[in-house]
Design an enzyme around this catalytic site. Structure first.
Site, PDB file in Angstrom:
ATOM      1  N   GLU A 167      99.919  37.524  59.899  1.00 65.00           N
ATOM      2  CA  GLU A 167      99.307  38.299  58.871  1.00 65.00           C
ATOM      3  C   GLU A 167     100.300  38.572  57.823  1.00 65.00           C
ATOM      4  O   GLU A 167      99.952  39.453  57.084  1.00 65.00           O
ATOM      5  CB  GLU A 167      98.543  39.495  59.338  1.00 65.00           C
ATOM      6  CG  GLU A 167      97.091  39.201  60.150  1.00 65.00           C
ATOM      7  CD  GLU A 167      96.329  40.272  60.699  1.00 65.00           C
ATOM      8  OE1 GLU A 167      96.822  41.123  60.555  1.00 65.00           O
ATOM      9  OE2 GLU A 167      95.293  40.059  61.123  1.00 65.00           O
ATOM     10  N   GLU A 187      90.693  35.259  64.072  1.00 65.39           N
ATOM     11  CA  GLU A 187      90.622  36.817  64.358  1.00 65.39           C
ATOM     12  C   GLU A 187      89.344  37.316  63.954  1.00 65.39           C
ATOM     13  O   GLU A 187      89.053  37.102  62.803  1.00 65.39           O
ATOM     14  CB  GLU A 187      91.902  37.500  64.031  1.00 65.39           C
ATOM     15  CG  GLU A 187      93.029  37.469  64.812  1.00 65.39           C
ATOM     16  CD  GLU A 187      94.137  38.548  64.506  1.00 65.39           C
ATOM     17  OE1 GLU A 187      93.452  39.650  64.028  1.00 65.39           O
ATOM     18  OE2 GLU A 187      95.249  38.435  64.530  1.00 65.39           O
TER      19      GLU A 187
END
Ligand SMILES: *[C@@H]1O[C@H](CO)[C@@H](O)[C@H](O)[C@H]1NC(C)=O
Ligand SMILES: *[C@@H]1O[C@H](CO)[C@@H](O)[C@H](O)[C@H]1NC(C)=O
Ligand SMILES: *[C@@H]1O[C@H](CO)[C@@H](O)[C@H](O)[C@H]1NC(C)=O
Ligand SMILES: *[C@@H]1O[C@H](CO)[C@@H](O)[C@H](O)[C@H]1NC(C)=O
Ligand SMILES: *[C@@H]1O[C@H](CO)[C@@H](O)[C@H](O)[C@H]1NC(C)=O
Ligand SMILES: *[C@@H]1O[C@H](CO)[C@@H](O)[C@H](O)[C@H]1NC(C)=O
Length: 937
Positions: free
Chosen positions: A523, A619
């Site tokens: 991320e 995710e």
């Protein structure tokens, strides 16, 4: 036939080329033995005292093998189990205790009774002083004489993290990266008699803080409600050890992986990397032995590699080696092997075939000293590509949208990856490799039809055992490098440390068939683009540092050492498209490229229509609370059993976490704050809500497999590090949440999966994750009133599906024509060769407002007949009901097992379920131990 016997320092190493008789005999000796190939058996351990005389007599009966009289290298194990006394002291000497190696300070303090169970109550914060103090581990061991070898290396497989190391009072080196194996030359410092190794650890919190003054990168600290520490990004240490939204801070120190001294004259093989490629009718096996010795030495010897293939054949190659070691004391030698396709069976991900593994044995025998060093690996043969292909080139691409595909092609087949995300198995790194825990989690993943786990970037590179089990179980690994949710420094010291870390770990892990893809970080691309840490004013600088680290430093190392695997720079990213856009894409969440992470708690998570498309969902998740049983291992204090208690607030690290749970759950379920069982129901409902949300989202992704759109669904997260609200499907301690049972069903290889549209039309998909088509399929749709087990009407129609496909069936249900308050729909499928595929349901109204749901009467009987299955003993449980039951949740106090299904929607009078447990219990006792819950308005 004996190859060699060498006894040093109470350690014996025997190489045997065993016949059946010899093997039996060796096993009878009861030492540590490993069969390394059909050629060699290694026996190591403390045979010296007990059995040496017997063994010598026995072994002299045999002739020597081709290498002649060769020897194992000598290793002194520095683990605390091996007669090395480790003592620990804090800075001012007020705390003294015995230490463990491998181990860590929190484990040692707990063992000594100086601190309590760190996962109990508020002990994460109460024991924080430990991480502010500094600790010295001192190990003492005795040797009769220093082996007269050219090389004496101290090897520390894992040092957590910043330390200074001395041997007998002389400095030998320092460490700053927990993921690096350190090797120090200690030859000049060893002596006969008592030797002392001292490892002085600095407080990780202090080092992070002082480093941040020179090389600050955002964010400074984790959010306050994590009760964590600041500047984790300054240290090459498990990032989650300074706290995460699902876990507490335990900034540990210690020698968390094995420590030992190696003595040898010539060289050892530190690792072996393997490259398999398929060329026509052959597999080419490129084997690279990574040799280690002293710097700038010439090494002579013989390197052989042999592999046992199908049909009890052994293929061997060998080469005489004459090589100069580099300045770093290492060098590589390569051997190529060609193996006919006919003697190799392919390795497949779980659910798609078997996982045959082949013994590869690489041996180096030095010319002069006759030392022998061997490495044994189990390898698998499969091809795997990440396909990022222009969608306009796809035949029949009317639903594929613009952009690039993103999918895994294994052995030539595009495979939809079902799975989850793996966080460390323990918050203390020294316990994260515990074999029982790893086994239990990986077996649970396998049982839920998972074929891929993503080892997330805030944890650790897992133990060898972890990847070996993944190889055996067919669980592919998406391996992040260990950078997560942060900007990272790019100063020279940091980058140099990272270089070694990446090299060593790629070399260590690369041979595993389970490793599917590398990703540079978790991320960080989207965090920079999305200004998560208020970095926009310095965007250019941060972007430059980002490129320095993940593109200029890590990428060439990975691609050089492991050219066969895709390295994506971040997860999520747009893959090739991010690279085109200069590595920080305009929208790293672009649904047309790469992978995405998706969380949105402001919309109804049970509703499939809210989810945006993605090529690959790496995710997505929703929180729930752990069971009372699990919670009771953290607190027994009655007043904690409340969502508003200080305890419950302390453990919820997600900002607004309980609010989101409430918001999602009360859209669908009735829960009164005055309910005397409010907290118990809150836990149960939170698990229902999590399971239903993830079911909706996952089936949406599976349905979207049509025309290559979505090709992966890895939900966040598989496991937990403590007893707290989190996104996990398995609680800390191993108990399955309702989500894990649901995962087993929504990941089923063949599934009938409805999608209710906003218009109250229902589309139906037939999902088929197999290499064979679904033929002779009959779909039955039963309409039920909430008040009865007898369907009010049933529709049946034929349906088939291609292999590896999601097929939208041509039948369309118009629910808006029905009295939707009173009914629900059940979908079931029968087809040729398809046994037990789960039913599916459409519930047109939120449960809290359905009409007719009655209080059931439920009987649970455990039958006296049990069965032995590979996982343990299977108990048969019959459940008898008199009306529709929602989310029947079975719990037992018999530990160590789980049910085959749970959280059941019951629409039949009698339902059979199983409980599988490792330990035998009386069926009657199991029956008595079972408690249940169900949902009622
Ligand atoms: C460890 O020490 C004990 C007693 O001091 C001794 O009996 C034993 O042989 C030693 N073991 C090793 C592996 O050195
Ligand atoms: C020594 O260190 C401990 C633990 O950090 C601390 O509690 C104690 O006050 C210190 N003692 C002195 C005399 O500084
Ligand atoms: C391979 O060898 C083992 C024992 O040596 C024997 O049991 C097995 O049947 C052999 N397999 C084949 C395929 O020949
Ligand atoms: C092994 O094969 C690779 C290509 O597959 C080649 O580049 C390399 O030079 C070969 N190595 C040896 C030692 O033959
Ligand atoms: C695939 O998509 C492209 C545009 O993205 C279009 O030009 C092409 O005709 C499509 N091919 C088929 C077979 O639908
Ligand atoms: C099952 O076993 C229990 C005790 O072991 C016994 O009391 C019971 O009668 C048995 N039930 C049946 C149906 O055999």
């Amino acid at each position: 036939m004996v190859v060699a016997i060498r006894a040093d320092l109470a350690q014996v190493c025997v190489y045997v080329r065993p016949t059946q008789v010899e093997r039996k005999y060796a096993l009878r000796l009861g030492a540590n033995q490993s069969v390394i190939s059909t050629d060699l058996l290694v026996i190591t351990g403390n045979l010296f005292t007990s059995n040496m005389a017997v063994m010598k007599t026995y072994f002299t009966l045999f002739t020597l093998w081709t290498f002649g009289n060769v020897a194992c290298i000598t290793v002194i194990d520095l683990s605390s189990k091996a007669n090395v006394t480790w003592s620990i002291e804090n800075k001012n000497g007020s705390v003294k205790l015995f230490g463990s190696v491998p181990g860590g300070i929190y484990s040692d303090l707990m063992k000594a009774g100086i601190i309590g169970d760190i996962l109990s109550g508020f002990n994460d914060v109460a024991s924080r002083w430990v991480a502010y103090d500094s600790w010295t581990y001192t190990g003492q061991f005795t040797i009769k004489e220093v082996p007269a070898t050219y090389v004496a290396h101290l090897v520390l497989e894992g040092v957590d993290t910043v330390s200074f190391i001395e041997v007998n009072g002389s400095p030998v080196g320092s460490t700053n990266n927990m993921f690096v194996r350190y090797v120090f030359d200690i030859k000049p410092h060893l002596k006969a008699g008592v030797n002392e190794i001292k490892v002085s650890f600095a407080s990780p919190i202090e080092v992070a803080r002082s480093r941040s003054k020179k090389y600050f990168t955002a964010p400074a600290c984790v959010p306050e409600l994590y009760h964590g520490e600041c500047h984790a990004n300054q240290l090459r240490k498990m990032q989650a050890s300074f706290a995460w939204d699902w876990g507490p801070a335990f900034p540990s120190v210690g020698l968390w992986r094995p420590a030992y001294i190696e003595f040898y004259d010539t060289a050892i093989i530190r690792s072996v990397t393997i490259h398999t490629s398929k060329v026509n009718a052959h597999w080419l096996l490129r084997i690279i032995a990574h040799l280690e010795s002293a710097k700038r030495r010439q090494v002579y010897g013989y390197l052989t590699a042999s592999i046992n293939v199908d049909g009890n054949q052994t293929i061997k190659v060998g080469e005489y080696v004459e090589i100069d070691m580099r300045e770093d004391g290492a060098n590589e030698i390569e051997l190529n092997m060609t193996i006919s396709k006919n003697v190799i069976s392919l390795w497949w991900p779980n659910g798609f075939g078997k996982q045959p593994l082949y013994d590869l044995h690489v041996i180096f025998v030095s010319n002069k000293s006759k030392e022998i060093y061997d490495v044994h690996q189990k390898i698998g043969f499969r091809t795997l590509e990440v396909v990022e292909e222009d969608t306009s080139l796809l035949p029949g691409n009317n639903t594929a949208g613009p952009g690039l595909t993103f999918y895994f092609k294994v052995n030539g087949y595009p495979i939809f990856m079902k799975g989850s995300n793996w966080i460390p198995a323990n918050i203390l790194p020294e316990l994260g490799g515990d074999k029982k825990t790893v086994d239990s989690l990986l077996l649970s993943a396998r049982e839920a039809h998972m074929a891929m786990l993503r080892v997330w970037g805030g944890g650790v590179y897992e133990s060898d055992y972890f990847y070996q089990r993944c190889d055996q179980l067919g669980i592919l690994i998406w391996q992040d490098f260990l950078f997560a949710c942060s900007m990272y420094p790019a100063d020279t010291e940091f980058l140099n440390s990272v270089k070694v870390e990446i090299e060593q770990n790629v070399i260590r892990l690369q041979h595993h068939p389970s490793i599917a893809i590398w990703a540079g970080n978790n991320e960080n691309e989207v965090a920079l683009r999305g200004n998560w840490y208020a970095t926009s004013s310095e965007f250019i600088t941060y972007k430059e540092d980002y490129i320095k680290l993940y593109v200029n430093t890590i990428k060439p190392i990975v691609e050089g050492l492991d050219p066969g695997r895709r390295y994506v720079v971040s997860s999520p990213s747009n893959g090739k498209e991010s690279e085109q856009e200069g590595y920080i894409a305009q929208n790293p969440y672009d649904p047309s490229y790469g992978d995405t992470h998706y969380y949105n708690y402001f919309l109804d998570n049970w509703n499939q229509n809210i989810y945006p498309k993605t090529r690959f969902a790496s995710e997505y998740g929703f929180q729930s609370l752990p069971s009372l049983l699990t919670m009771s291992t953290a607190t027994k204090n009655e007043s904690d059993y409340n969502v508003h208690s200080q305890y419950s607030v302390h453990r919820q690290h997600c900002p607004g976490g309980y609010g989101y749970i409430d918001y999602q759950m009360t859209r669908h379920l009735q829960l009164s704050t005055n309910d005397p069982k409010h907290f118990e129901k809150y836990i149960y409902y939170s698990q229902i809500s999590q399971a239903m949300s993830m079911k909706a989202e996952t089936e949406f992704y599976r349905q979207s497999q049509a025309d290559w759109y979505t090709m992966g669904a890895l939900y966040w997260q598989l496991n937990d590090v403590w007893q707290a609200p989190s996104w996990s499907s398995i609680e800390y301690g191993g108990k399955w949440k309702m989500l894990h049972y649901f995962a087993k069903s929504f990941f089923a290889p063949v599934l009938i999966s409805p999608r209710r549209l906003l218009t109250n039309d229902v589309e139906i998909y037939l999902l088929n994750d197999r290499f064979v088509p679904v033929t002779g399929g009959i779909v039955t749709i039963d309409y039920f009133n909430w008040s009865s087990l007898t369907p009010i009407k049933s529709i049946m129609f034929a349906a088939n599906a291609d292999p590896l496909s999601s097929k939208k069936l041509s039948i369309n249900i118009q629910l808006w024509k029905e009295k939707i308050d009173e009914i629900f729909l059940r979908f079931s499928l029968t087809a040729d060769g398809v046994t037990r595929t789960p039913c599916n349901y459409v519930f047109p109204k939120p449960f809290k407002s359905v009409v007719g749901l009655k209080k059931p009467s439920i009987q649970i009987k455990v039958s006296n007949t049990t069965e032995s299955v590979p996982e343990g003993i299977r108990y048969n449980i019959d459940i008898t009901v008199d009306t529709v039951v929602l989310f029947l949740w079975l719990e037992t106090t018999v530990p160590g097992g789980h049910f085959d299904v749970n959280g059941l929607i019951i629409t039949n009078n009698i339902v059979s379920v199983h409980y599988v447990n490792q330990k035998q219990v009386l069926p009657h006792d199991l029956e008595k131990s079972i408690a249940y819950k169900y949902y009622l308005n």
